[in-house]
Design an enzyme around this catalytic site. Structure first.
Site, PDB file in Angstrom:
ATOM      1  N   ARG A 196      -6.959  12.883   1.211  1.00 39.94           N
ATOM      2  CA  ARG A 196      -5.868  13.351   2.073  1.00 39.94           C
ATOM      3  C   ARG A 196      -4.508  12.836   1.611  1.00 39.94           C
ATOM      4  O   ARG A 196      -3.490  13.420   1.918  1.00 39.94           O
ATOM      5  CB  ARG A 196      -6.119  12.970   3.518  1.00 39.94           C
ATOM      6  CG  ARG A 196      -5.982  11.490   3.796  1.00 39.94           C
ATOM      7  CD  ARG A 196      -5.998  11.214   5.273  1.00 39.94           C
ATOM      8  NE  ARG A 196      -7.325  11.412   5.842  1.00 39.94           N
ATOM      9  CZ  ARG A 196      -7.740  10.806   6.954  1.00 39.94           C
ATOM     10  NH1 ARG A 196      -6.921  10.019   7.614  1.00 39.94           N
ATOM     11  NH2 ARG A 196      -8.941  10.992   7.413  1.00 39.94           N
ATOM     12  N   ASN A 204       0.856  -1.178   0.000  1.00 34.85           N
ATOM     13  CA  ASN A 204       0.000   0.000   0.000  1.00 34.85           C
ATOM     14  C   ASN A 204       0.904   1.244   0.000  1.00 34.85           C
ATOM     15  O   ASN A 204       1.722   1.421   0.913  1.00 34.85           O
ATOM     16  CB  ASN A 204      -0.878  -0.040   1.265  1.00 34.85           C
ATOM     17  CG  ASN A 204      -1.791   1.155   1.386  1.00 34.85           C
ATOM     18  OD1 ASN A 204      -1.382   2.280   1.126  1.00 34.85           O
ATOM     19  ND2 ASN A 204      -3.019   0.939   1.805  1.00 34.85           N
ATOM     20  N   GLU A 264     -10.721  -9.450   3.424  1.00 31.17           N
ATOM     21  CA  GLU A 264      -9.444  -9.056   4.019  1.00 31.17           C
ATOM     22  C   GLU A 264      -9.695  -8.953   5.516  1.00 31.17           C
ATOM     23  O   GLU A 264     -10.512  -8.132   5.970  1.00 31.17           O
ATOM     24  CB  GLU A 264      -8.940  -7.725   3.463  1.00 31.17           C
ATOM     25  CG  GLU A 264      -7.584  -7.370   4.083  1.00 31.17           C
ATOM     26  CD  GLU A 264      -6.988  -6.076   3.547  1.00 31.17           C
ATOM     27  OE1 GLU A 264      -7.232  -5.721   2.384  1.00 31.17           O
ATOM     28  OE2 GLU A 264      -6.265  -5.425   4.324  1.00 31.17           O
ATOM     29  N   ARG A 281      -9.455   8.159  -0.662  1.00 31.78           N
ATOM     30  CA  ARG A 281     -10.411   8.578   0.366  1.00 31.78           C
ATOM     31  C   ARG A 281     -11.261   9.732  -0.134  1.00 31.78           C
ATOM     32  O   ARG A 281     -10.831  10.516  -0.987  1.00 31.78           O
ATOM     33  CB  ARG A 281      -9.658   9.018   1.634  1.00 31.78           C
ATOM     34  CG  ARG A 281      -8.892   7.900   2.314  1.00 31.78           C
ATOM     35  CD  ARG A 281      -8.297   8.397   3.623  1.00 31.78           C
ATOM     36  NE  ARG A 281      -9.334   8.632   4.589  1.00 31.78           N
ATOM     37  CZ  ARG A 281      -9.599   7.807   5.616  1.00 31.78           C
ATOM     38  NH1 ARG A 281      -8.878   6.738   5.829  1.00 31.78           N
ATOM     39  NH2 ARG A 281     -10.580   8.085   6.443  1.00 31.78           N
ATOM     40  N   GLU A 289      -8.674   0.483  -2.712  1.00 36.23           N
ATOM     41  CA  GLU A 289      -9.462   0.505  -1.467  1.00 36.23           C
ATOM     42  C   GLU A 289     -10.379   1.703  -1.528  1.00 36.23           C
ATOM     43  O   GLU A 289      -9.935   2.810  -1.868  1.00 36.23           O
ATOM     44  CB  GLU A 289      -8.530   0.717  -0.271  1.00 36.23           C
ATOM     45  CG  GLU A 289      -8.043  -0.526   0.370  1.00 36.23           C
ATOM     46  CD  GLU A 289      -7.173  -0.187   1.572  1.00 36.23           C
ATOM     47  OE1 GLU A 289      -7.455   0.794   2.288  1.00 36.23           O
ATOM     48  OE2 GLU A 289      -6.187  -0.897   1.763  1.00 36.23           O
ATOM     49  N   THR A 311      -6.615   6.494  10.300  1.00 34.72           N
ATOM     50  CA  THR A 311      -6.553   5.435   9.304  1.00 34.72           C
ATOM     51  C   THR A 311      -7.818   4.603   9.471  1.00 34.72           C
ATOM     52  O   THR A 311      -8.614   4.867  10.371  1.00 34.72           O
ATOM     53  CB  THR A 311      -5.272   4.590   9.510  1.00 34.72           C
ATOM     54  OG1 THR A 311      -5.249   3.542   8.522  1.00 34.72           O
ATOM     55  CG2 THR A 311      -5.212   3.946  10.889  1.00 34.72           C
ATOM     56  N   THR A 312      -8.023   3.627   8.593  1.00 37.17           N
ATOM     57  CA  THR A 312      -9.236   2.812   8.678  1.00 37.17           C
ATOM     58  C   THR A 312      -9.291   2.144  10.050  1.00 37.17           C
ATOM     59  O   THR A 312      -8.404   1.366  10.392  1.00 37.17           O
ATOM     60  CB  THR A 312      -9.224   1.734   7.574  1.00 37.17           C
ATOM     61  OG1 THR A 312      -8.765   2.337   6.362  1.00 37.17           O
ATOM     62  CG2 THR A 312     -10.603   1.160   7.365  1.00 37.17           C
ATOM     63  N   HIS A 356       1.070   6.199   1.954  1.00 32.72           N
ATOM     64  CA  HIS A 356       1.827   7.153   2.763  1.00 32.72           C
ATOM     65  C   HIS A 356       2.995   7.794   2.015  1.00 32.72           C
ATOM     66  O   HIS A 356       3.583   8.757   2.507  1.00 32.72           O
ATOM     67  CB  HIS A 356       2.230   6.527   4.096  1.00 32.72           C
ATOM     68  CG  HIS A 356       1.006   6.240   4.917  1.00 32.72           C
ATOM     69  ND1 HIS A 356       0.045   7.194   5.149  1.00 32.72           N
ATOM     70  CD2 HIS A 356       0.546   5.109   5.515  1.00 32.72           C
ATOM     71  CE1 HIS A 356      -0.945   6.675   5.858  1.00 32.72           C
ATOM     72  NE2 HIS A 356      -0.658   5.404   6.089  1.00 32.72           N
ATOM     73  N   ARG A 399       3.227  18.875   1.493  1.00 38.73           N
ATOM     74  CA  ARG A 399       3.693  20.103   0.860  1.00 38.73           C
ATOM     75  C   ARG A 399       2.882  20.472  -0.376  1.00 38.73           C
ATOM     76  O   ARG A 399       3.256  21.394  -1.096  1.00 38.73           O
ATOM     77  CB  ARG A 399       5.161  19.923   0.433  1.00 38.73           C
ATOM     78  CG  ARG A 399       6.158  20.087   1.535  1.00 38.73           C
ATOM     79  CD  ARG A 399       6.167  21.565   1.971  1.00 38.73           C
ATOM     80  NE  ARG A 399       7.185  21.799   2.970  1.00 38.73           N
ATOM     81  CZ  ARG A 399       8.445  22.160   2.691  1.00 38.73           C
ATOM     82  NH1 ARG A 399       8.841  22.311   1.447  1.00 38.73           N
ATOM     83  NH2 ARG A 399       9.289  22.365   3.659  1.00 38.73           N
ATOM     84  N   HIS A 416      -5.652   3.639  -1.330  1.00 34.42           N
ATOM     85  CA  HIS A 416      -6.967   3.985  -0.776  1.00 34.42           C
ATOM     86  C   HIS A 416      -7.308   5.400  -1.222  1.00 34.42           C
ATOM     87  O   HIS A 416      -6.677   6.362  -0.790  1.00 34.42           O
ATOM     88  CB  HIS A 416      -6.905   3.892   0.760  1.00 34.42           C
ATOM     89  CG  HIS A 416      -8.210   4.145   1.442  1.00 34.42           C
ATOM     90  ND1 HIS A 416      -8.373   4.014   2.802  1.00 34.42           N
ATOM     91  CD2 HIS A 416      -9.437   4.512   0.966  1.00 34.42           C
ATOM     92  CE1 HIS A 416      -9.626   4.294   3.132  1.00 34.42           C
ATOM     93  NE2 HIS A 416     -10.286   4.603   2.041  1.00 34.42           N
ATOM     94  N   HIS A 419      -3.498  -4.541   7.973  1.00 29.28           N
ATOM     95  CA  HIS A 419      -3.610  -3.425   8.910  1.00 29.28           C
ATOM     96  C   HIS A 419      -2.660  -3.650  10.084  1.00 29.28           C
ATOM     97  O   HIS A 419      -2.837  -4.566  10.862  1.00 29.28           O
ATOM     98  CB  HIS A 419      -5.026  -3.207   9.437  1.00 29.28           C
ATOM     99  CG  HIS A 419      -5.227  -1.776   9.819  1.00 29.28           C
ATOM    100  ND1 HIS A 419      -5.714  -0.829   8.943  1.00 29.28           N
ATOM    101  CD2 HIS A 419      -4.914  -1.124  10.950  1.00 29.28           C
ATOM    102  CE1 HIS A 419      -5.723   0.336   9.535  1.00 29.28           C
ATOM    103  NE2 HIS A 419      -5.229   0.191  10.748  1.00 29.28           N
TER     104      HIS A 419
END
Ligand code: PXP
Length: 238
Positions: A49, A7, A151, A45, A70, A100-101, A10, A18, A43, A191
């Site tokens: 974000r 994933n 999952e 969202r 996701e 987070t989720t 991040h 920035r 993911h 996770h």
């Protein structure tokens, strides 16, 4: 041997800090695949974000293994998925304020809505996974909804602070992994999986794939993406 999907959310978190153009999750996905990752997860969202629509569009064209999108089970996301056509979608709950989720999808409470989303995605040729807590009721409901995968949420296990709690959470995951396989679902887990707790989870042979983000990206900042991914794959496969 379990597969490892990476994933890259991040990487986008750092970029969005920035509102810049780097680091690019597309480049990270490319390096993860070079290091042996068997899937890329993002993911998208509602609040955008980290991952942006542009990332998913480019990843659809560049990911060579499997793109797992996701998303929350709502109309906006379903329309995006049908337009982009990832290899699979993982439906997750989403709350605006969460870091987070936080938990699995309540497939029992929202059975009708989620079942409709599963059906629509299937009609669009997209395989569907449901991110659920390690609760047998939720596995049975996912099976009834004709999901392709579950999952299993490993957050409760990962966050356990005592040996007995960790053992208890591990047993719950193992039980539902066996149940999932028995009813014919593909079994994934994710996770909070990291370079330490994966020593436990890799013993559950029913888990076909791990979805791992934060720990790998954190290590990648220090040692580089390829090494971080390779080291995790080596651990998963003992
Ligand atoms: N699987 C799902 C469904 C998730 O929502 C997340 C977090 O985005 C992950 C796996 C990866 O979790 P982590 O970043 O803690 O490895």
């Amino acid at each position: 041997m379990a597969r490892v999907s990476i994933n890259v959310d991040h990487v986008a978190t750092v970029r969005q800090a920035r509102l810049a153009s780097e680091p690019d999750p597309v480049a990270a996905a490319f390096l993860a695949e070079l290091a042996g990752a068997q899937g890329i997860v993002v993911h998208l969202r509602e609040d955008r974000r980290h991952i942006q629509d542009r990332d998913v569009e480019i990843l659809r064209k560049t990911v060579k293994t499997k793109l797992n999108l996701e998303m929350a089970p709502n109309q906006e996301m379903v329309n995006i998925a049908l337009g982009i056509r990832p290899d699979m979608v993982t439906l997750v709950p989403e709350k605006r304020q969460e870091l987070t989720t936080e938990g699995g999808l309540d497939v029992v409470l929202h059975e009708e809505t989620i079942q409709q989303v599963v059906k629509t995605l299937h009609e669009g040729g997209i395989a569907v996974s449901l991110f659920v807590n390690p609760d047998p009721k939720h596995i049975k409901t996912a099976h009834r909804m004709e999901a392709d995968y579950v999952e299993i949420h490993t957050g409760g296990f990962a966050e356990s602070r005592t040996f007995s709690k960790r053992r208890e959470e591990f047993d719950r995951i193992e039980t539902v992994a066996k149940l999932g396989q028995k009813v014919g679902l593909g079994v994934h887990a994710g996770h909070g999986v990291d370079y330490q707790n994966v020593f436990w989870l890799r013993n559950i042979s029913e888990i076909e794939e791990f979805s791992i983000g934060h720990s790998v990206i954190s290590r990648a900042i220090l040692v580089g993406m390829e090494r971080a991914v390779r080291e995790m794959i080596e651990l998963v496969n003992g």
